[in-house]
Design a protein around this motif. Structure first.
Motif, mmCIF file in Angstrom:
data_model
loop_
_atom_site.group_PDB
_atom_site.id
_atom_site.type_symbol
_atom_site.label_atom_id
_atom_site.label_comp_id
_atom_site.label_asym_id
_atom_site.label_seq_id
_atom_site.Cartn_x
_atom_site.Cartn_y
_atom_site.Cartn_z
ATOM 1 N N ASP A 30 52.949 10.012 39.478
ATOM 2 C CA ASP A 30 52.143 10.602 40.544
ATOM 3 C C ASP A 30 50.639 10.434 40.322
ATOM 4 O O ASP A 30 49.821 10.962 41.066
ATOM 5 C CB ASP A 30 52.505 12.075 40.789
ATOM 6 N N GLY A 31 50.280 9.673 39.275
ATOM 7 C CA GLY A 31 48.887 9.298 39.097
ATOM 8 C C GLY A 31 48.046 10.232 38.267
ATOM 9 O O GLY A 31 46.848 10.004 38.090
ATOM 10 N N ARG A 32 48.642 11.301 37.710
ATOM 11 C CA ARG A 32 47.855 12.173 36.835
ATOM 12 C C ARG A 32 47.506 11.469 35.532
ATOM 13 O O ARG A 32 46.485 11.756 34.911
ATOM 14 C CB ARG A 32 48.613 13.474 36.553
ATOM 15 N N ILE A 33 48.379 10.545 35.098
ATOM 16 C CA ILE A 33 48.089 9.661 33.971
ATOM 17 C C ILE A 33 48.259 8.247 34.509
ATOM 18 O O ILE A 33 49.308 7.918 35.051
ATOM 19 C CB ILE A 33 49.041 9.891 32.782
ATOM 20 N N VAL A 34 47.256 7.413 34.378
ATOM 21 C CA VAL A 34 47.299 6.086 34.989
ATOM 22 C C VAL A 34 47.402 5.003 33.922
ATOM 23 O O VAL A 34 47.104 5.247 32.741
ATOM 24 C CB VAL A 34 46.048 5.838 35.859
ATOM 25 N N PRO A 35 47.860 3.793 34.311
ATOM 26 C CA PRO A 35 47.918 2.694 33.347
ATOM 27 C C PRO A 35 46.592 2.503 32.631
ATOM 28 O O PRO A 35 45.528 2.493 33.247
ATOM 29 C CB PRO A 35 48.269 1.493 34.234
ATOM 30 N N GLY A 36 46.695 2.396 31.314
ATOM 31 C CA GLY A 36 45.506 2.279 30.478
ATOM 32 C C GLY A 36 45.145 3.570 29.782
ATOM 33 O O GLY A 36 44.466 3.564 28.748
ATOM 34 N N ASP A 37 45.597 4.703 30.332
ATOM 35 C CA ASP A 37 45.329 5.991 29.693
ATOM 36 C C ASP A 37 46.143 6.140 28.416
ATOM 37 O O ASP A 37 47.281 5.657 28.317
ATOM 38 C CB ASP A 37 45.695 7.145 30.622
ATOM 39 N N LYS A 38 45.574 6.834 27.456
ATOM 40 C CA LYS A 38 46.270 7.150 26.222
ATOM 41 C C LYS A 38 46.975 8.489 26.370
ATOM 42 O O LYS A 38 46.384 9.452 26.870
ATOM 43 C CB LYS A 38 45.261 7.204 25.069
ATOM 44 N N LEU A 39 48.234 8.556 25.960
ATOM 45 C CA LEU A 39 48.956 9.824 26.004
ATOM 46 C C LEU A 39 48.351 10.793 24.988
ATOM 47 O O LEU A 39 47.747 10.374 23.998
ATOM 48 C CB LEU A 39 50.439 9.622 25.683
ATOM 49 N N PRO A 40 48.516 12.098 25.197
ATOM 50 C CA PRO A 40 48.083 13.056 24.189
ATOM 51 C C PRO A 40 48.788 12.777 22.857
ATOM 52 O O PRO A 40 49.840 12.129 22.820
ATOM 53 C CB PRO A 40 48.516 14.403 24.770
ATOM 54 N N THR A 41 48.238 13.293 21.771
ATOM 55 C CA THR A 41 48.851 13.108 20.461
ATOM 56 C C THR A 41 50.188 13.836 20.390
ATOM 57 O O THR A 41 50.473 14.727 21.208
ATOM 58 C CB THR A 41 47.939 13.662 19.359
ATOM 59 N N GLU A 42 51.003 13.453 19.393
ATOM 60 C CA GLU A 42 52.277 14.146 19.207
ATOM 61 C C GLU A 42 52.054 15.642 19.055
ATOM 62 O O GLU A 42 52.786 16.460 19.634
ATOM 63 C CB GLU A 42 52.992 13.597 17.964
ATOM 64 N N ALA A 43 51.045 16.004 18.284
ATOM 65 C CA ALA A 43 50.777 17.427 18.050
ATOM 66 C C ALA A 43 50.419 18.143 19.345
ATOM 67 O O ALA A 43 50.870 19.284 19.583
ATOM 68 C CB ALA A 43 49.646 17.579 17.028
ATOM 69 N N ALA A 44 49.633 17.494 20.212
ATOM 70 C CA ALA A 44 49.239 18.112 21.476
ATOM 71 C C ALA A 44 50.449 18.291 22.395
ATOM 72 O O ALA A 44 50.594 19.322 23.058
ATOM 73 C CB ALA A 44 48.170 17.273 22.167
ATOM 74 N N ILE A 45 51.328 17.286 22.436
ATOM 75 C CA ILE A 45 52.537 17.386 23.268
ATOM 76 C C ILE A 45 53.453 18.472 22.726
ATOM 77 O O ILE A 45 54.024 19.262 23.492
ATOM 78 C CB ILE A 45 53.261 16.026 23.331
ATOM 79 N N MET A 46 53.591 18.537 21.392
ATOM 80 C CA MET A 46 54.422 19.584 20.775
ATOM 81 C C MET A 46 53.921 20.967 21.171
ATOM 82 O O MET A 46 54.711 21.859 21.507
ATOM 83 C CB MET A 46 54.399 19.429 19.248
ATOM 84 N N GLU A 47 52.600 21.146 21.142
ATOM 85 C CA GLU A 47 52.031 22.455 21.450
ATOM 86 C C GLU A 47 52.196 22.800 22.927
ATOM 87 O O GLU A 47 52.573 23.918 23.276
ATOM 88 C CB GLU A 47 50.549 22.472 21.083
ATOM 89 N N GLU A 48 51.939 21.824 23.817
ATOM 90 C CA GLU A 48 52.025 22.112 25.249
ATOM 91 C C GLU A 48 53.436 22.452 25.688
ATOM 92 O O GLU A 48 53.656 23.394 26.460
ATOM 93 C CB GLU A 48 51.513 20.925 26.068
ATOM 94 N N PHE A 49 54.428 21.689 25.198
ATOM 95 C CA PHE A 49 55.795 21.852 25.683
ATOM 96 C C PHE A 49 56.677 22.699 24.764
ATOM 97 O O PHE A 49 57.816 23.007 25.110
ATOM 98 C CB PHE A 49 56.438 20.473 25.892
ATOM 99 N N GLY A 50 56.155 23.070 23.601
ATOM 100 C CA GLY A 50 56.925 23.922 22.697
ATOM 101 C C GLY A 50 58.145 23.237 22.123
ATOM 102 O O GLY A 50 59.224 23.842 22.039
ATOM 103 N N VAL A 51 58.001 21.959 21.737
ATOM 104 C CA VAL A 51 59.132 21.204 21.196
ATOM 105 C C VAL A 51 58.773 20.647 19.817
ATOM 106 O O VAL A 51 57.616 20.675 19.402
ATOM 107 C CB VAL A 51 59.525 20.037 22.141
#
Length: 249
Positions: A30-51
């Motif tokens: 849906d365009g919130r993250i576009v081609p070329g963008d870097k995904l958040p770090t593993e640690a940031a994803i772990m914290e946001e989603f609680g996994v």
């Protein structure tokens, strides 16, 4: 990056990984993250989603396999596209005109009316909470004078998920937010009075769909979704006729 509900920690890691794939995939499509963008770090994803880190790595692996991202060792994971080029999708250039938008709405009427009926029969309390979150975000966007493409698509995506049939949700994810008509048309800064009036009607129609699904009334949910999408199609048809008339003057 927009917030989301934490994923339930008591679910099996594989289930959590698939839900994380859905969440990150939605943001890419849906365009919130576009081609070329870097995904958040593993640690940031772990914290946001609680996994756990294991869940994050499995989800990233699945996103890589689908062609959405690539990992560059020592640098990070980057978005590279919208997935498998052989998969069905509607490209931006295929929704360039009012005629194109009407064609997509016809497709959505066929798909989403039955999805709403199934959602009414199968929805969970969590599905309702996710739908309500999308509707609240829609209302907040209106109150702030912003468009509401993101929450609009999120609501329809949550209805698809509530079918408990992954094919509905996967197809909606593949189509992406570009299927929301004003994601392509009338994209001026801010929201005009005419747009605001349209969005208020759309929000009321969403509430009717939500009420029917909440009440487990499949017939009413099917009818409410058909009314919502058919109204949108008719508004576009009238706009196309008006545009043709003005061009002929």
């Amino acid at each position: 990056m927009s917030s989301s509900f934490p994923l339930p920690t008591r679910r099996r890691p594989r289930t959590l990984a698939l839900e994380l794939v859905d969440s990150l995939g939605d943001r890419i499509r849906d365009g919130r993250i576009v081609p070329g963008d870097k995904l958040p770090t593993e640690a940031a994803i772990m914290e946001e989603f609680g996994v756990s880190r294991t869940v994050v790595r499995e989800a990233i692996s699945k996103l890589q396999a689908s062609g959405l991202v690539e990992t560059r060792h020592g640098i990070g994971t980057f978005v590279v596209g919208l997935g498998d080029g052989a998969a069905f999708r509607i490209a931006p250039e295929q929704i360039a005109t009012l005629h194109d938008v009407i064609a997509v709405l016809e497709l959505r009427i066929g798909l989403e009316t039955e999805a709403a009926a199934l959602a009414a029969a199968r929805r969970t309390e969590r599905n309702l909470a996710e739908m309500r979150s999308a509707l609240d975000a829609f209302a907040a966007a209106l109150a702030e004078g912003r468009d509401a493409v993101g929450p609009d698509f999120q609501f329809h995506q949550e209805v698809a998920r509530a079918t408990q049939n992954p094919h509905f949700a996967e197809l909606m994810s593949t189509l992406g937010a570009m299927i929301i008509p004003r994601a392509r048309l009338g994209a001026a800064e801010g929201v005009s009075e005419a747009q605001r009036s349209y969005l208020l009607r759309a929000n009321a129609e969403h509430e009717n769909i939500f009420d029917a699904i909440s009440n487990r009334d499949s017939d009413a949910a099917r009818a409410a979704m058909r009314t919502h999408l058919a109204n949108s199609r008719e508004r576009r048809r009238r706009a196309a006729v008006l545009s043709a008339d003005q061009a002929g003057k």
